[in-house]
Design a protein around this motif. Structure first.
Motif, PDB file in Angstrom:
ATOM      1  N   TYR A  91       0.835  -1.200   0.000  1.00 43.99           N
ATOM      2  CA  TYR A  91       0.000   0.000   0.000  1.00 43.99           C
ATOM      3  C   TYR A  91       0.874   1.256   0.000  1.00 43.99           C
ATOM      4  O   TYR A  91       2.063   1.199   0.319  1.00 43.99           O
ATOM      5  CB  TYR A  91      -0.918   0.021   1.221  1.00 43.99           C
ATOM      6  N   GLU A  92       0.262   2.361  -0.359  1.00 41.74           N
ATOM      7  CA  GLU A  92       0.916   3.675  -0.319  1.00 41.74           C
ATOM      8  C   GLU A  92       0.533   4.355   0.985  1.00 41.74           C
ATOM      9  O   GLU A  92      -0.651   4.582   1.244  1.00 41.74           O
ATOM     10  CB  GLU A  92       0.466   4.514  -1.510  1.00 41.74           C
ATOM     11  N   LYS A  93       1.509   4.649   1.792  1.00 42.81           N
ATOM     12  CA  LYS A  93       1.218   5.265   3.081  1.00 42.81           C
ATOM     13  C   LYS A  93       0.873   6.736   2.916  1.00 42.81           C
ATOM     14  O   LYS A  93       1.545   7.470   2.192  1.00 42.81           O
ATOM     15  CB  LYS A  93       2.432   5.136   3.999  1.00 42.81           C
ATOM     16  N   LEU A  94      -0.207   7.169   3.571  1.00 40.59           N
ATOM     17  CA  LEU A  94      -0.576   8.579   3.550  1.00 40.59           C
ATOM     18  C   LEU A  94       0.156   9.284   4.687  1.00 40.59           C
ATOM     19  O   LEU A  94       0.057   8.868   5.845  1.00 40.59           O
ATOM     20  CB  LEU A  94      -2.093   8.751   3.718  1.00 40.59           C
ATOM     21  N   GLU A  95       0.884  10.310   4.357  1.00 42.93           N
ATOM     22  CA  GLU A  95       1.660  11.031   5.368  1.00 42.93           C
ATOM     23  C   GLU A  95       0.737  11.753   6.348  1.00 42.93           C
ATOM     24  O   GLU A  95      -0.343  12.214   5.991  1.00 42.93           O
ATOM     25  CB  GLU A  95       2.589  12.047   4.700  1.00 42.93           C
TER      26      GLU A  95
END
Length: 309
Positions: A91-95
């Motif tokens: 997954y792409e981590k949301l900052e």
């Protein structure tokens, strides 16, 4: 005198003091003892089941997604939850949102609030109790947020509110469903009214998701209580829950003392709430990804058809 010395020899003592007692292996081959060293056993090699007290080999528990043989769903970190939920664990981590004031009230209790925050951040590696990511569940793109109960009880703070709002806005921006795994003891007392205000702010953010026609799915995990259960945890289009998860506003003891009645067995547990229509379905951790994927695909089916037209 000779007899006394002989007795001293038998007792392991001689004129020069106590003799070193050595095992037979050391006496036969002195160098072998240095080669055979005691293996160091990790302290966390075994984990105790909270329900049965059974000791479970840690690697077996990890392979079972931290569900014990008795079926007890142990609490897991936000990072673990995201990996278990997204396809292939990718997954792409949301900052985390920037500009959030860490200690707006300069609140001290037994120790300063900033010390508690620093300790929780060091232990979890996260900025606050809510972490989010973008990925796919059974091929369906979506935003997933997770509350980590180990981070100050998953409490609702200004930082958590900002992270929730950002995740909701990302769902609208990317035109994908929004899924959240809740776990909280309520609003964070060290932030007072500012924490309570997040109940309204997160509700307004959800209005944007629903106005965009996007699904909002809530998965209730143990425990989900207080201001979280009184706001975004109960505003989902569909509510799922892990087995035996506690879902409540106030604690059982407080309610019993207030109404002066004994509450029924299983009160405030997921299965009890399913029977009364507050939760749609109880889903085991091993089935959660496939269940979410099926629900999301079904809810997005009409939207995809309209976009194609």
């Amino acid at each position: 005198m000779a007899m006394a010395e002989q007795r001293n020899d038998k007792s392991g003592k001689g004129p020069q003091g106590p003799r070193e007692r050595r095992g037979w292996l050391s006496r036969i081959a002195p160098g072998v003892r240095n080669l055979v060293t005691k293996r160091e056993t990790p302290e966390n090699l075994w984990v105790k089941c909270p329900d049965t007290g059974e000791m479970i080999y840690r690697s077996d528990l990890e392979a079972a997604l931290w569900v014990t043989p008795s079926g007890h769903h142990m609490r897991i970190s936000a990072e673990q939850r995201l990996r278990y939920t997204f396809d292939e664990g990718e997954y792409e981590k949301l900052e985390a949102p920037k500009g959030v004031v860490d200690d707006p009230l300069k609140f001290p209790d037994t120790k300063p609030y900033m010390e508690r925050l620093k300790s929780a951040r060091k232990a979890s590696g996260a900025q606050d109790a809510l972490s989010s990511g973008f990925g796919a569940i059974e091929g369906q793109p979506c935003i997933v947020s997770v509350q980590d109960f180990s981070f100050m009880g998953g409490s609702l703070s200004v930082g958590v509110g900002e992270a929730f709002i950002k995740a909701a806005q990302e769902a609208v921006k990317r035109d994908v469903p929004f899924v959240i795994f809740t776990a909280a003891g309520g609003a964070r007392m060290q932030e007072g009214t500012l924490a309570l205000m997040q109940m309204a702010r997160t509700t307004l953010a959800l209005n944007e998701v629903k106005a965009a026609g996007l699904p909002y799915i809530v998965v209730l995990t143990d425990p989900t209580t207080g201001g979280v259960s009184a706001s975004y945890a109960m505003l989902g289009d569909i509510h799922l829950a892990e087995p035996n998860a506690m879902v409540a506003f106030a604690g059982r003891r407080v309610i019993e003392q207030t109404i002066r009645e004994t509450l029924p067995p299983g009160f405030q547990r997921a299965e009890f709430l399913v029977e009364r229509g507050q939760i749609d379905r109880v889903v085991t951790r091993g089935e959660m990804r496939s269940t979410l994927g099926s629900i999301l695909k079904t809810l997005m089916m009409g939207r995809e058809a309209s976009k194609a037209a």
